[in-house]
Design a protein around this motif. Structure first.
Motif, PDB file in Angstrom:
ATOM      1  N   SER A 107       0.572  -1.184  -0.211  1.00  0.00           N
ATOM      2  CA  SER A 107       0.213  -0.133   0.179  1.00  0.00           C
ATOM      3  C   SER A 107       0.745   1.012  -0.009  1.00  0.00           C
ATOM      4  N   VAL A 108       2.167   1.394  -0.689  1.00  0.00           N
ATOM      5  CA  VAL A 108       3.074   2.125  -0.303  1.00  0.00           C
ATOM      6  C   VAL A 108       3.164   3.040  -1.675  1.00  0.00           C
ATOM      7  N   THR A 109       4.152   4.121  -1.708  1.00  0.00           N
ATOM      8  CA  THR A 109       4.438   4.699  -3.310  1.00  0.00           C
ATOM      9  C   THR A 109       6.262   4.990  -3.044  1.00  0.00           C
ATOM     10  N   ALA A 110       6.839   4.831  -4.227  1.00  0.00           N
ATOM     11  CA  ALA A 110       7.871   4.353  -4.627  1.00  0.00           C
ATOM     12  C   ALA A 110       7.735   6.296  -5.096  1.00  0.00           C
ATOM     13  N   PHE A 111       9.012   6.962  -4.321  1.00  0.00           N
ATOM     14  CA  PHE A 111       9.350   8.737  -4.863  1.00  0.00           C
ATOM     15  C   PHE A 111      10.911   8.382  -5.240  1.00  0.00           C
ATOM     16  N   TRP A 112      11.537   9.619  -5.244  1.00  0.00           N
ATOM     17  CA  TRP A 112      12.854  10.028  -6.109  1.00  0.00           C
ATOM     18  C   TRP A 112      12.426  11.100  -4.000  1.00  0.00           C
ATOM     19  N   LYS A 113      13.925  11.018  -4.019  1.00  0.00           N
ATOM     20  CA  LYS A 113      13.906  11.962  -2.991  1.00  0.00           C
ATOM     21  C   LYS A 113      15.362  11.893  -2.488  1.00  0.00           C
ATOM     22  N   PRO A 114      15.578  13.169  -2.562  1.00  0.00           N
ATOM     23  CA  PRO A 114      17.113  13.524  -2.153  1.00  0.00           C
ATOM     24  C   PRO A 114      18.032  13.481  -1.478  1.00  0.00           C
ATOM     25  N   ILE A 115      19.633  13.067  -1.795  1.00  0.00           N
ATOM     26  CA  ILE A 115      20.248  12.497  -0.254  1.00  0.00           C
ATOM     27  C   ILE A 115      20.600  13.665   0.979  1.00  0.00           C
ATOM     28  N   SER A 116      20.189  14.393  -0.058  1.00  0.00           N
ATOM     29  CA  SER A 116      20.866  15.465   1.215  1.00  0.00           C
ATOM     30  C   SER A 116      19.264  15.774   2.782  1.00  0.00           C
ATOM     31  N   ASP A 117      18.308  15.348   2.383  1.00  0.00           N
ATOM     32  CA  ASP A 117      17.111  15.254   3.238  1.00  0.00           C
ATOM     33  C   ASP A 117      17.457  14.135   4.344  1.00  0.00           C
ATOM     34  N   PHE A 118      18.400  13.765   3.486  1.00  0.00           N
ATOM     35  CA  PHE A 118      19.103  12.199   5.120  1.00  0.00           C
ATOM     36  C   PHE A 118      19.956  12.627   5.929  1.00  0.00           C
ATOM     37  N   GLN A 119      20.997  13.756   4.740  1.00  0.00           N
ATOM     38  CA  GLN A 119      21.869  14.209   5.699  1.00  0.00           C
ATOM     39  C   GLN A 119      21.203  15.853   6.407  1.00  0.00           C
ATOM     40  N   ASN A 120      20.323  15.919   6.080  1.00  0.00           N
ATOM     41  CA  ASN A 120      20.000  17.153   6.863  1.00  0.00           C
ATOM     42  C   ASN A 120      18.895  16.348   8.045  1.00  0.00           C
ATOM     43  N   GLY A 121      18.626  15.065   8.294  1.00  0.00           N
ATOM     44  CA  GLY A 121      18.012  14.391   8.982  1.00  0.00           C
ATOM     45  C   GLY A 121      16.499  13.779   9.162  1.00  0.00           C
ATOM     46  N   ASP A 122      16.326  13.844   7.873  1.00  0.00           N
ATOM     47  CA  ASP A 122      15.461  12.344   7.650  1.00  0.00           C
ATOM     48  C   ASP A 122      15.682  10.945   7.865  1.00  0.00           C
ATOM     49  N   ARG A 123      15.774  10.033   8.231  1.00  0.00           N
ATOM     50  CA  ARG A 123      15.679   8.612   8.160  1.00  0.00           C
ATOM     51  C   ARG A 123      15.680   8.019   7.642  1.00  0.00           C
ATOM     52  N   LEU A 124      16.818   7.372   7.045  1.00  0.00           N
ATOM     53  CA  LEU A 124      16.807   6.545   6.318  1.00  0.00           C
ATOM     54  C   LEU A 124      17.057   5.212   6.786  1.00  0.00           C
ATOM     55  N   VAL A 125      16.591   4.129   6.815  1.00  0.00           N
ATOM     56  CA  VAL A 125      16.832   2.738   7.244  1.00  0.00           C
ATOM     57  C   VAL A 125      17.275   2.074   6.296  1.00  0.00           C
ATOM     58  N   PRO A 126      18.114   0.915   6.308  1.00  0.00           N
ATOM     59  CA  PRO A 126      18.554   0.527   7.900  1.00  0.00           C
ATOM     60  C   PRO A 126      19.430   1.486   7.899  1.00  0.00           C
ATOM     61  N   ASP A 127      19.838   1.514   8.938  1.00  0.00           N
ATOM     62  CA  ASP A 127      20.848   2.673   9.661  1.00  0.00           C
ATOM     63  C   ASP A 127      22.472   2.735   8.886  1.00  0.00           C
ATOM     64  N   ASN A 128      22.631   3.434   8.727  1.00  0.00           N
ATOM     65  CA  ASN A 128      23.981   3.171   8.323  1.00  0.00           C
ATOM     66  C   ASN A 128      24.218   3.257   7.164  1.00  0.00           C
ATOM     67  N   LEU A 129      22.846   3.315   6.250  1.00  0.00           N
ATOM     68  CA  LEU A 129      23.204   2.933   4.371  1.00  0.00           C
ATOM     69  C   LEU A 129      23.275   4.297   3.641  1.00  0.00           C
ATOM     70  N   LEU A 130      23.120   5.228   4.832  1.00  0.00           N
ATOM     71  CA  LEU A 130      23.314   6.723   4.291  1.00  0.00           C
ATOM     72  C   LEU A 130      24.909   6.714   4.064  1.00  0.00           C
ATOM     73  N   ASN A 131      25.618   6.197   4.548  1.00  0.00           N
ATOM     74  CA  ASN A 131      27.518   6.036   5.030  1.00  0.00           C
ATOM     75  C   ASN A 131      27.553   5.540   3.272  1.00  0.00           C
ATOM     76  N   TRP A 132      27.007   5.159   2.508  1.00  0.00           N
ATOM     77  CA  TRP A 132      27.940   4.126   1.967  1.00  0.00           C
ATOM     78  C   TRP A 132      26.871   5.122   0.274  1.00  0.00           C
ATOM     79  N   LEU A 133      26.315   6.580   0.429  1.00  0.00           N
ATOM     80  CA  LEU A 133      25.657   6.846  -0.726  1.00  0.00           C
ATOM     81  C   LEU A 133      26.780   7.772  -0.974  1.00  0.00           C
TER      82      LEU A 133
END
Length: 133
Positions: A107-133
């Motif tokens: 029941s979800v929708t996928a969309f393109w989200k700026p990586i900068s949003d995660f660098q600014n506090g939005d939570r990307l899971v799994p944790d630590n995935l952001l370190n690989w981008l």
């Protein structure tokens, strides 16, 4: 324990994710698409199957990024998942359009989200995935 495979698609400083809400904290999180690995199925084989089921999309696996293991709360209980993470590319360039994509088996929708949003506090899971981008 659940083994999960995720496909990380990047384009123009964005990644393809869906938004979820933690049932325990009410805090939103974002996760790349993918899903469960079936018994005796390799993660590399599960990923194209999952993208076919979720978006009716063909993908190319570019590289294996690594494994992230997490234990977290979900519906008041402990959950344990092992995430196999792959960088991918869509075969059809239409998937790179900046629009939303209905996930066919959820029941979800996928969309393109700026990586900068995660660098600014939005939570990307799994944790630590952001370190690989």
């Amino acid at each position: 324990m659940r083994n999960v495979v995720l496909g990380i698609a990047e384009h123009d400083g964005k990644i393809l994710v869906y938004k979820g809400i933690s049932p325990d904290t009410g805090i939103p999180f974002y996760r790349p698409l993918g899903g469960g690995i079936q018994h005796c199925e390799l993660s590399r084989d599960a990923l194209p199957r999952e993208f076919k089921e979720e978006l009716n999309a063909e993908i190319e696996i570019l590289e294996f990024m690594g494994v992230i293991e997490e234990v977290f709360g979900w519906n008041g209980k402990k959950a344990h998942q092992i995430f196999f993470n792959y960088r991918i590319r869509f075969s059809d360039p239409a998937f790179y359009e900046d629009r939303k994509f209905k996930v066919l088996d959820d029941s979800v929708t996928a969309f393109w989200k700026p990586i900068s949003d995660f660098q600014n506090g939005d939570r990307l899971v799994p944790d630590n995935l952001l370190n690989w981008l």
